[in-house]
Scaffold this active site. Structure first.
Site, PDB file in Angstrom:
ATOM      1  N   LYS A 124       0.861  -1.191   0.000  1.00 47.93           N
ATOM      2  CA  LYS A 124       0.000   0.000   0.000  1.00 47.93           C
ATOM      3  C   LYS A 124       0.894   1.236   0.000  1.00 47.93           C
ATOM      4  O   LYS A 124       2.032   1.190   0.453  1.00 47.93           O
ATOM      5  CB  LYS A 124      -0.869   0.012   1.263  1.00 47.93           C
ATOM      6  N   HIS A 127       1.692   7.061   2.365  1.00 45.91           N
ATOM      7  CA  HIS A 127       1.055   8.344   2.039  1.00 45.91           C
ATOM      8  C   HIS A 127       1.265   9.370   3.142  1.00 45.91           C
ATOM      9  O   HIS A 127       1.931   9.101   4.140  1.00 45.91           O
ATOM     10  CB  HIS A 127      -0.431   8.129   1.741  1.00 45.91           C
ATOM     11  N   HIS A 130       0.915   8.643   6.914  1.00 45.86           N
ATOM     12  CA  HIS A 130       2.021   7.963   7.585  1.00 45.86           C
ATOM     13  C   HIS A 130       3.151   8.915   7.952  1.00 45.86           C
ATOM     14  O   HIS A 130       3.976   8.610   8.788  1.00 45.86           O
ATOM     15  CB  HIS A 130       2.581   6.852   6.691  1.00 45.86           C
TER      16      HIS A 130
HETATM   17  N1  ARG Z   1      -0.477  -0.858   9.975  1.00 42.30           N
HETATM   18  C1  ARG Z   1      -1.452  -0.224  10.811  1.00 42.30           C
HETATM   19  C2  ARG Z   1      -2.171   0.870  10.030  1.00 42.30           C
HETATM   20  O1  ARG Z   1      -1.634   1.420   9.095  1.00 42.30           O
HETATM   21  C3  ARG Z   1      -0.873   0.394  12.043  1.00 42.30           C
HETATM   22  C4  ARG Z   1      -0.259  -0.577  13.018  1.00 42.30           C
HETATM   23  C5  ARG Z   1      -0.029   0.027  14.339  1.00 42.30           C
HETATM   24  N2  ARG Z   1       0.578  -0.864  15.273  1.00 42.30           N
HETATM   25  C6  ARG Z   1      -0.021  -1.829  15.923  1.00 42.30           C
HETATM   26  N3  ARG Z   1       0.677  -2.576  16.722  1.00 42.30           N
HETATM   27  N4  ARG Z   1      -1.295  -2.078  15.756  1.00 42.30           N
HETATM   28  O2  ARG Z   1      -3.292   1.206  10.382  1.00 42.30           O
END
Ligand code: ARG
Length: 562
Positions: A124, A127, A130
């Site tokens: 993905k 963007h 992030h």
């Molecule tokens: N990859 C997830 C997102 O973009 C965030 C992960 C955050 N960390 C976790 N341990 N849940 O929404």
């Protein structure tokens, strides 16, 4: 010099320890009243006296026993004023001896902090959303290191889920290896979007995708090879961005890492009677329905994001024995983290209280182009490239003879975006505007970097401090403001760490830069007599050092010339 400590040793009150008093010491709102104060209201009950009297008694008792310039009782406050010149000398000496260590501490000795941040999703786009996450997380990471903590930066990669099955189906139908290798995530995104369009008419594609995902889970070679390839392509791009942002991690253990670590946690939940069946699925319910149940196993047996986060929490506790585990994640996931922490608390682990969701807001572009719903995603890489080329244009106008223009443009452009991410309290949503973040005036990255470069050219022009230093050269109000702010640097860092708010550091930096620029206009430096000039140069050197230290934590470069 630790004046707070000095004060806490000076003042003694029955029933209050030295550290109680230390905690009470504050900075007066009106700086003309003093540099530190002790509000005496808390003592009234124990001493059976009015705060006004207590403050007066204390003032009389300590007045002649200390070398503060003034100790005075005003309206229930005991105010301490420092000797301005003594403070100036001490502060500048501290900075010039400690240099890049100025502000650091051993507060975090023997304590480990895990910070889960950035945590990008494979295949993905990286963007703008992030960017905020990455900047906040990385600033906290560096901040805790400066404060002496052992820090573990964790990129909890989003590398699991049915979308990988979809990608495989899409790739097998329309994938062009060369195109994807060249265009990376953009190429993957195209076929992913195409999959969703096609699946509307051919729902059987969804079944195929599920089947392929199952193959990944079962370790089928073809499926896994593709999965790892998608991951490699994404990480190559993401790493390029991390390099530009000066961001590092100690672990990339993402969701897939926890595949074989969920069952023991589920077993324990079951054994403790916390995992219950609900319409074929397995959920954890919360007392009095304070929150919706947390779904951990779907009726078809599939685990979820939440299940992997349960496993990750235990893994981190067992591996790092953290003092704190921070999750830098947008506020949309509030409920997810509340459920996660509560579940661990219900299992009987008191370290549940050491996990913190460091929530942040959202970023959108001024022209509204951030909406993912409209299918239009803004790649961070494009935003960075745009800011850098705009910065280059400005440099070409203002300073055409600058060497290494491209390098400075990169530092200014990227720094501008980082600073914009870190200037507001993290929970606020941000509307990103190229013009605003790149302005050389106002509360921006370029403004701070420009102030740093100004310090640098001044020092280059005037030469180093040689001979006697006459501190009366900085015995004026604008210099005193700068020195006061320089002296508050470490307190600011500690405050920022306690509140998980890097914006306290960026605001500090702006404040310091503004005060220095006022001093620079108020006081002639270059043409002053040498001993006076020396004091002013020393102040300039100290400001340059502290700006550099602060920007280092924020992740910004400090170009010597702009
Ligand atoms: N990859 C997830 C997102 O973009 C965030 C992960 C955050 N960390 C976790 N341990 N849940 O929404």
């Amino acid at each position: 010099m630790d004046y707070k400590k000095k004060i806490s040793e000076l003042v003694s009150i029955e029933g209050f320890s030295q550290s109680d008093i230390f905690e009470l010491i504050a900075l007066p709102k009106d700086t003309s009243l003093g540099d530190y104060c002790i509000p005496c209201f808390k003592f009234a009950k124990a001493l059976r006296k009015a705060p006004v009297i207590i403050a007066q008694d204390l003032a009389n008792a300590v007045k002649d026993k200390c070398d503060f310039a003034e100790v005075e009782a005003v309206a229930g406050y005991l105010n301490f004023k420092l000797d301005r010149m003594q403070v100036a000398k001490q502060t500048l000496e501290d900075i010039m001896t400690q240099k890049e260590k100025y502000g650091s501490s051993d507060l975090g000795k023997d304590k480990t902090i895990c910070i889960d941040f950035s945590s990008v999703n494979i295949a993905k786009p990286f963007h703008m959303g992030h960017m905020l996450n990455t900047s906040i997380g990385s600033a906290l990471y560096k901040l805790y290191k400066v404060l002496g903590y052992n820090v573990v930066g964790i990129n909890h990669l989003g590398d699991w889920g049915t979308q990988f099955g979809k990608l495989i189906v899409a790739y097998k139908m329309w994938g062009d290896k060369k195109d994807i290798e060249e265009r990376g995530v953009r190429g993957l995104l195209d076929i992913y979007v195409k999959f969703h369009k096609e699946a509307e008419e051919k729902p059987e594609l969804e079944d195929e995708a599920r089947a392929w995902f199952k193959k990944i889970e079962d370790g089928n070679k073809e499926a896994l090879d593709l999965f790892y390839w998608f991951k490699e392509i994404t990480m190559k791009e993401v790493d390029k961005i991390y390099k530009r942002l000066d961001v590092t991690f100690d672990s990339y253990n993402g969701e897939s890492f926890y595949n074989d670590k969920m069952q023991p946690v589920l077993d324990e939940l079951k054994a403790k009677g916390l995992l219950v069946e609900s319409e074929g699925a397995q959920v954890v319910k919360f007392d009095n329905d304070e929150m919706p149940p947390s779904l951990l196993v779907r009726s078809d047996g599939a685990t979820l994001y939440a299940t992997r986060d349960m496993a990750a929490a235990f893994y981190r506790k067992n591996t790092y024995d953290f003092y704190k585990c921070l999750y830098v994640v947008a506020y949309q996931q509030d409920l997810h983290f509340k459920q996660l922490f509560k579940t661990i608390e219900m299992m009987g682990y008191d370290w549940a209280k050491d996990m913190v969701h460091v929530a942040h807001g959202m970023v959108s572009l001024e022209d509204g182009s951030m909406s993912t719903r409209g299918g239009h995603v803004v790649f961070l890489e494009d935003v960075l490239n745009t800011t850098v080329s705009k910065a280059l244009k400005v440099i070409e106008e203002k300073n055409p003879n600058l060497e290494n223009k491209a390098e400075v443009a990169e530092q200014v452009g990227v720094g501008a975006v980082i600073f914009a991410m870190l200037y507001n309290s993290r929970i606020k949503d941000i509307t990103f505007s190229y013009d605003k973040v790149l302005s050389f005036e106002g509360e921006t990255g370029p403004y701070i970097q420009y102030t740093y470069a100004r310090c640098n050219s001044l020092l280059e022009k005037c030469g180093d401090v040689v001979g006697d230093i006459d501190y009366s050269g900085i015995d004026n109000d604008s210099a005193a403001e700068v020195i006061r702010t320089l002296g508050k640097y470490q307190d600011t860092l500690i405050d920022a760490a306690n509140k998980y708010e890097p914006c306290l550091i960026s605001r500090y930096a702006i404040n310091l830069a503004q005060e220095f620029n006022k001093f620079y206009f108020d006081c002639n430096i270059a043409n002053a007599e040498q001993p006076i000039k020396n004091a002013r140069l020393l102040l300039t050197k100290a400001v340059k050092q502290v700006i550099a230290n602060a920007l280092k934590i924020l992740g910004m470069a400090t170009p010597n010339k702009m």
